[in-house]
Every structure is written in C-alpha cells, then in structure tokens.
Design a protein around this motif. Structure first.
Motif, PDB file in Angstrom:
ATOM      1  N   ARG A  49      57.526  35.673  31.636  1.00  0.00           N
ATOM      2  CA  ARG A  49      57.655  34.580  32.609  1.00  0.00           C
ATOM      3  C   ARG A  49      56.434  33.653  32.581  1.00  0.00           C
ATOM      4  O   ARG A  49      56.109  32.999  33.566  1.00  0.00           O
ATOM      5  CB  ARG A  49      57.845  35.148  34.015  1.00  0.00           C
ATOM      6  N   HIS A  88      56.946  30.979  35.436  1.00  0.00           N
ATOM      7  CA  HIS A  88      58.389  30.771  35.508  1.00  0.00           C
ATOM      8  C   HIS A  88      59.017  31.787  36.451  1.00  0.00           C
ATOM      9  O   HIS A  88      59.034  32.985  36.166  1.00  0.00           O
ATOM     10  CB  HIS A  88      59.030  30.887  34.118  1.00  0.00           C
ATOM     11  N   ASP A  89      59.491  31.305  37.604  1.00  0.00           N
ATOM     12  CA  ASP A  89      60.230  32.146  38.550  1.00  0.00           C
ATOM     13  C   ASP A  89      59.438  33.385  38.949  1.00  0.00           C
ATOM     14  O   ASP A  89      59.942  34.512  38.913  1.00  0.00           O
ATOM     15  CB  ASP A  89      61.586  32.547  37.956  1.00  0.00           C
TER      16      ASP A  89
END
Length: 456
Positions: free
Chosen positions: A24, A279-280
């Motif tokens: 991520r 990311h997220d």
C-alpha cells in the motif's frame, strides 16, 4: 533509560507491520514508549533500520501533520472552560465556512454524516465537522496557545494562520511532542519533559484541569462510542484498560496512533519520509496494530486498570436526546439529567455561496456559459430562492445561476415566504469583458487546433 528488550520488541513490531502493508505504498515508521510517572523513554525507534527509505531520518523528531490527534486537547479546552460537556450535542452535518483563501468544507473520513451526536461520540468516532464547530466556540488563537503550552513548539503561528483546519490537525507536530502531550492527559493535566537519561524528575506544571483531563481520557477509552467508526473489534482494543486516539493527515501522508494506560504512553507514526501518500491506509490499519502489540506487551503480566475519578466531578445517570439511558461524567456545576436540542429536524440553510464570499468571473470563459450553483443543506423541499428581491425557483436541488457582477443578497424562503437564512456575496468582473475574452479564448483554441492538425 532505554529498555533493551522493549526496544528490540518495538522495532520488530514496526518492521512486521511495515512488511504487511508494503503493497500500500508504506515504507517508514517510528515508535516511542515512555513511562507516565517519570517521563523516561523506554523505547525509541526512529525508523525501521535497513528497510527504511532514509535510514538517517529520525521519525520520532520529524515534523509531520497531526491529523485528528489534536482533537482531544480541543475538546478538553471546551470542557475545562465549561463551554461544552461530554453530553453536549454537536451538529455533524455538511458545512461550508468562509476562510481568507476561499471556502473551507470539512468532511468526515467516510464522507458520511451522523446529524446530532454527543461530544463523547464525536471524539471517540473522530468526526471532523463537530471538531471544526467546537474550534469556532473555543477560538483558534486560544487553542494554538494551549498547544504551545503542551509542548507543540512547531505550532508557531497564531490561530488565524491555520484557520478552521487546526481542529483537524493541519499543524505540524512531532511524535516526541504528541506522546508527551498524551502523557499529560494520562497524568491528569500535569506536564513535565521527557528524558533519555535517568535523573531526578522536575516539578510538573499543571496545563489543564484535572477534571476535564479525566473526562477526555474516559471518552478516549470508550470503545462503544468509537464503534460507529472503528467497530468493536479493532486494533484499538487492548487486554486491559487504555485510552487511544488515531490520526490520518491529508491525502493519507501520515498515520498516527497515540494512547496510554495508567503506567505507559505509546506513540506510533507510519508513513513515508519523503511525504508520498499511502494507499488506503488509515490510523487504525497502519499505526494502530503496532501500538496494540506494544501496549499488550507492556501489560502482559500486569493488566492496566482504569484510573479513579478525581474530585470536582459529578456522574449523572440520564437520557440523551435520543432516549438512551447512560451514565456521563460532568465537571461539577455543568451536570444535567437530560440533553435535548430544540428540534429533531435541521432547518434548511444556505451552503453555497457563503456569506462574504467574493466570486470572480473567469475572463477566459464566455459569461453566458458561467454558472454558480446555489445550494442548501438539509431537506429544502418547499423552500425557494430569492436573489435581490426576485424569486428564482425551488431550493430542493442546487440551482444554476448565471453570475452578474455586483453585490447580491440571497435568501432562502419557506412556504410562507419567511426568510430562514440569507447571505451577502459579491461577483467581480465585467460580463462584457468576459464575453470578449471568451471569444479570444475560442480563437486561441481554434489556432491551436489548426497547429496540432498540421503536425499529425
């Protein structure tokens, strides 16, 4: 003061978490563990070592955006000054605020709104709009002053510099500072510096009232109130009693998880040293698993117990505005048996344009093609727009209006023709000039198109 075994454990916990979320776009992290009573640092993990993107950057001392980790100190001020209580109702609904650089539109992490919520739920569930509304009550300058008193030396500007976003952690802080500020909550408002060398403890200084610090601590430990956002089973739950707050900065560039037991305070930061967004990854999925692992390790033999309430508090069993019976803590003199708001329905109000807004016509767009969306919050069925005395139409949906240069007054009228909200705003620019420049822009686009075509 470092504990070798704990230092090694914290480093391994951080490395394991970074490996699990590497896909991520997460590369870096830091961990700090301190003793509440003495301020001695027991574990200091500046980065993950060889796997870090920059091995010589100290994540404990690097300034990063605070995210939601400053909210506990904002609510503490409001409670201490008797402006709000833990049971006070705050409006979690869309709001547009006029700021010096434009319109500020705070949103919640999940982009959902809950309507009326108690301050307890607003903090435990980390709702953003209620925090901004609370800052409007407390004041940005007093809040900035309080943050500096807590040791946040990087909050060097006045409240107006940060604006409403200060409530949501737009200021830069360091993990070292955050951990000590939360340690101050754990110590019921008494502040003293952290130390890496065993020495005689300096006399602590009181920077917040004992009663208000306890109430905020109790809210941070309330897992049922946090369930709306984080669920009942999350990385914020520990084997014994603990109080904890997460934070995520803009564009997911920083993850924080700071919390304490009665004996220890643990802080974790996860992100990228170069400021690249993740990311997220939120505070509860990024930093919190490390925090939980370290906190459980600290209390593997002796579970943490909840602190006893200090004097100056009253606990009242009562019903909230929705009829739920529960106990709540109040600073003596602010207690109440029932909390209600004037009405269950929100009165529609104007969301856009905001009062005092200055709008400039775009000289490169033909005036006939420019529109301003007149928008109202809450259900505005049966309400109509009135601009400069002229009825424009229904306010049930955003209404496109062709802006006209000059000063304007917009009203939202109910079915009886009564004004329920109004704003004054200004449109700057010449419609004629916009038409002329718009024609020029069309000509420039036509020339550019011919040049592009000739090169194919």
């Amino acid at each position: 003061t470092l504990d070798r075994e704990l230092q090694s454990f914290a480093l391994d916990a951080l490395r394991g978490q970074l490996e699990s979320i590497a896909a991520r776009r997460v590369r870096d992290g830091a961990v700090l563990v301190v003793d509440n009573a003495s301020g001695e640092v027991l574990a200091y993990v500046g980065n993950s070592g060889e796997g870090a993107s920059a091995r010589f950057v100290d994540g404990v001392q690097a300034p990063r955006q605070a995210g939601s980790t400053l909210k506990p100190f904002l609510y503490q001020m409001a409670i201490e000054r008797r402006l709000l209580t833990a049971a006070s109702l705050l409006d979690d609904s869309p709001v547009d605020l006029i700021a010096p650089n434009g319109v500020y539109v705070p949103n919640n992490y999940d982009r959902q709104f809950s309507g009326w919520v108690s301050l307890r739920v607003a903090l435990a569930a980390s709702l953003n709009v209620p925090a901004v509304r609370t800052l409007m009550v407390v004041g940005a300058d007093p809040f900035a002053d309080r943050l500096r008193a807590l040791g946040f030396a990087d909050v060097a500007q006045g409240g107006d510099f940060y604006g409403y976003s200060l409530a949501l952690g737009s200021a830069e802080v360091r993990l070292w500072q955050l951990v000590n500020a939360f340690r101050t909550l754990a110590n019921r408002g008494l502040a003293s510096p952290l130390t890496l060398v065993a020495r005689r403890r300096p006399e602590p200084e009181r920077v917040m009232s004992e009663a208000s610090a306890f109430i905020v601590t109790d809210m941070l430990a309330d897992r049922s109130a946090a369930a709306r956002t984080f669920g009942l089973a999350s990385a914020l739950s520990t084997r014994g009693w603990s109080a904890v707050k997460t934070g995520t900065s803009k564009d997911m560039r920083d993850n924080w998880c700071i919390g304490f037991s009665t004996r220890y305070t643990v802080g974790v930061w996860v992100g990228n040293f170069d400021g690249a967004p993740m990311h997220d990854v939120s505070g509860v999925t990024g930093a919190a698993p490390v925090w939980q692992e370290v906190m459980n390790r600290l209390h593997r033999d002796t579970p943490s117990q909840p602190p006893a309430p200090p004097g100056g508090l009253v606990q009242t069993a009562g019903r909230d505005a929705f009829g739920t019976l529960h106990d709540e803590w109040f600073v003596a003199g602010t207690e109440m048996e029932r909390v209600e708001h004037a009405g269950r329905r929100h009165t529609p109000r104007i969301v856009y344009p905001g009062s005092g807004l200055v709008i400039a016509l775009d000289p490169d767009i033909p005036a006939a093609q420019q529109r301003l969306l007149l928008s109202a919050a809450s259900a505005a069925h049966g309400f109509v727009w009135q601009l400069d005395g002229l009825l424009l139409g229904s306010a049930a949906q955003p209404l496109p209006w062709r802006p006209v240069a000059g000063s304007h007054r917009l009203r939202l009228l109910d079915a009886r023709g009564r004004s329920v909200d109004e704003v004054a705003f200004e449109v700057r620019g010449s419609e004629g000039a916009a038409e002329g420049l718009g024609q020029g822009a069309r000509e420039r686009r036509a020339i550019l198109q011919r040049v592009v075509s000739s090169r194919r």
